[in-house]
Structures are given as C-alpha cells and as structure tokens.
Design a protein around this motif. Structure first.
Motif, PDB file in Angstrom:
ATOM      1  N   GLU A   1       0.802  -1.227   0.000  1.00 49.34           N
ATOM      2  CA  GLU A   1       0.000   0.000   0.000  1.00 49.34           C
ATOM      3  C   GLU A   1       0.832   1.274   0.000  1.00 49.34           C
ATOM      4  OE1 GLU A   1      -1.000  -2.509   2.354  1.00 49.34           O
ATOM      5  OE2 GLU A   1      -2.382  -3.233   0.846  1.00 49.34           O
ATOM      6  N   LYS A   2       1.983   1.293  -0.639  1.00 53.14           N
ATOM      7  CA  LYS A   2       2.785   2.506  -0.696  1.00 53.14           C
ATOM      8  C   LYS A   2       2.530   3.210  -2.027  1.00 53.14           C
ATOM      9  CE  LYS A   2       6.214   1.076   2.550  1.00 53.14           C
ATOM     10  NZ  LYS A   2       7.595   0.955   2.889  1.00 53.14           N
ATOM     11  N   PHE A   3       2.449   4.528  -1.954  1.00 54.18           N
ATOM     12  CA  PHE A   3       2.136   5.323  -3.135  1.00 54.18           C
ATOM     13  C   PHE A   3       3.240   6.321  -3.429  1.00 54.18           C
ATOM     14  CE2 PHE A   3      -1.880   3.743  -1.711  1.00 54.18           C
ATOM     15  CZ  PHE A   3      -2.613   3.539  -2.864  1.00 54.18           C
ATOM     16  N   TYR A   4       3.397   6.661  -4.693  1.00 59.01           N
ATOM     17  CA  TYR A   4       4.306   7.702  -5.139  1.00 59.01           C
ATOM     18  C   TYR A   4       3.591   8.500  -6.222  1.00 59.01           C
ATOM     19  CZ  TYR A   4       8.377  10.026  -7.136  1.00 59.01           C
ATOM     20  OH  TYR A   4       9.264  10.961  -7.599  1.00 59.01           O
TER      21      TYR A   4
ATOM     22  N   ASN B   1       0.560   9.575  -6.275  1.00 60.89           N
ATOM     23  CA  ASN B   1      -0.770   8.966  -6.433  1.00 60.89           C
ATOM     24  C   ASN B   1      -0.770   7.683  -7.250  1.00 60.89           C
ATOM     25  OD1 ASN B   1      -2.021  10.938  -4.880  1.00 60.89           O
ATOM     26  ND2 ASN B   1      -2.232  12.298  -6.653  1.00 60.89           N
ATOM     27  N   HIS B   2       0.377   7.017  -7.370  1.00 58.33           N
ATOM     28  CA  HIS B   2       0.453   5.730  -8.059  1.00 58.33           C
ATOM     29  C   HIS B   2       0.888   4.672  -7.039  1.00 58.33           C
ATOM     30  CE1 HIS B   2       0.149   8.288 -11.443  1.00 58.33           C
ATOM     31  NE2 HIS B   2       0.550   7.415 -12.350  1.00 58.33           N
ATOM     32  N   LEU B   3       0.187   3.555  -7.032  1.00 59.41           N
ATOM     33  CA  LEU B   3       0.526   2.461  -6.137  1.00 59.41           C
ATOM     34  C   LEU B   3       1.864   1.870  -6.550  1.00 59.41           C
ATOM     35  CD1 LEU B   3      -0.371   0.581  -3.829  1.00 59.41           C
ATOM     36  CD2 LEU B   3      -1.452  -0.862  -5.565  1.00 59.41           C
ATOM     37  N   LEU B   4       2.781   1.681  -5.583  1.00 56.06           N
ATOM     38  CA  LEU B   4       4.101   1.141  -5.867  1.00 56.06           C
ATOM     39  C   LEU B   4       4.175  -0.333  -5.525  1.00 56.06           C
ATOM     40  CD1 LEU B   4       6.409   3.885  -4.341  1.00 56.06           C
ATOM     41  CD2 LEU B   4       5.790   3.568  -6.726  1.00 56.06           C
ATOM     42  N   GLU B   5       4.832  -1.082  -6.368  1.00 55.78           N
ATOM     43  CA  GLU B   5       5.121  -2.470  -6.032  1.00 55.78           C
ATOM     44  C   GLU B   5       6.425  -2.529  -5.241  1.00 55.78           C
ATOM     45  OE1 GLU B   5       6.288  -6.642  -8.229  1.00 55.78           O
ATOM     46  OE2 GLU B   5       5.097  -5.181  -9.319  1.00 55.78           O
ATOM     47  N   SER B   6       7.371  -1.648  -5.606  1.00 54.56           N
ATOM     48  CA  SER B   6       8.674  -1.608  -4.950  1.00 54.56           C
ATOM     49  C   SER B   6       9.167  -0.171  -4.918  1.00 54.56           C
ATOM     50  CB  SER B   6       9.659  -2.483  -5.731  1.00 54.56           C
ATOM     51  OG  SER B   6      10.967  -2.216  -5.315  1.00 54.56           O
TER      52      SER B   6
END
Length: 181
Positions: free
Chosen positions: A72-75, A77-82
């Motif tokens: 659930e980490k975002f950068y 407003n885009h969800l990050l996988e890594s």
C-alpha cells in the motif's frame, strides 16, 4: 507489390525467429523451470534468479523466501510495487566484459567526486536515519566511517585518471537475447 513485400518480410522474420530465438528460448526452458512462453515474458532479473534457485536446489542450498514489502505505498498517487528505483536508473557507462584480474583504464569526473565530498554528511545521515531507521547517536563509529569514505573520495577526485581492476559487475542478460522488434 505490397503483398509480396509483406510475405517476404514475414518469411524473413520467421526464418530469423526459427534460427536464433526459438532454439534459445527452448534451451533456456530446459535449464530454468519455466515454460517457453514464460521464459519469453519474464525479465532478465527473474530469469537469473530462477537459474540461481535451480543451482541452489541442486547444491542443496536453502534459499530464503523473497521479502515482500507492504503493497500500500504510493508515489505521486500511483501504487508502488517496490520503492527500490523511485526516480533512479541504471546507466551502462561502458559496454563490454570486465574481469577483476584484468586492469581497466578509468577517466573519472573530478567535479562529481567534489560534489560527493561536499554532501557526505548529508548523505550518511540520510542513510542512517531514513534507510537504516536508526538514530544518529546510536552509531558509535560515525566519524571513523566518514573519514574512511572521505579519504577514498579525495583520492578518486585527486587522481581521476587511473588503471584499476574492476570490482563491480553488471550483466544485462536481456542484451544477450536476440530480438526481432
């Protein structure tokens, strides 16, 4: 005329695929536990990882599970996988095969090392506080480590033309795979 060109182009593409890609993919599929379709779709890092796991299994070496971070980490407003490569990139400075037992000539940019020297405190503190999730006060040998790094950076800055044996390797397996596109 267009149809004959399209047919000849298709035949040439098929010939190149059958000559170079098809045998290569099926060869990889015999040593990597994936179907040929998956071998074609996976990245070079995944293929290398799978090959290493096969070799580890044969050597009876235990492999730890891959670490999965919180999804659930975002950068922006885009969800990050890594979070590993946010804003970063890998740049190939020079193509070729380098061995640690063969000296290589390097021409370094002294101004880049000057910038690293000027930002050394900031970068070390970021590594400790943000990446290491520790208090700066808990590091007992901060000055010792800082002076060791500073000494090496000054040496690189002051002697930008050097001949040394390389210690860092980067092999892009994807560059070894022939492509048709």
């Amino acid at each position: 005329m267009m149809a004959s060109y399209s047919v000849s182009d298709a035949v040439a593409t098929y010939y190149l695929y059958m000559t170079y890609v098809h045998p290569f993919i099926f060869s990889l599929a015999t040593i990597i536990p994936m179907s040929p379709d998956e071998v074609l779709r996976k990245g070079s890092g995944t293929l290398c990882e799978m090959l290493l796991m096969v070799q580890a299994y044969k050597a009876n070496v235990i492999c730890p599970n891959k670490h999965q971070s919180d999804p659930e980490k975002f950068y922006k407003n885009h969800l990050l996988e890594s979070e590993t490569y946010i804003g970063g990139h890998v740049e190939c400075l020079e193509s070729g095969v380098f061995r640690s037992d063969l000296p290589t000539s390097f021409k370094l940019d002294a101004s880049a090392y000057e910038q690293l020297i000027n930002n050394l405190d900031r970068d070390l503190q970021y590594a400790i506080r943000v990446e290491g999730k520790m208090d700066l006060e808990s590091v007992s040998n901060y000055e010792e480590v800082k002076s060791s790094i500073l000494e090496k950076l000054v040496r690189l800055r002051d002697e930008p033309i050097r001949e040394e044996s390389p210690l860092i390797y980067h092999l892009d397996v994807a560059q070894c795979i022939p492509t048709l596109f």
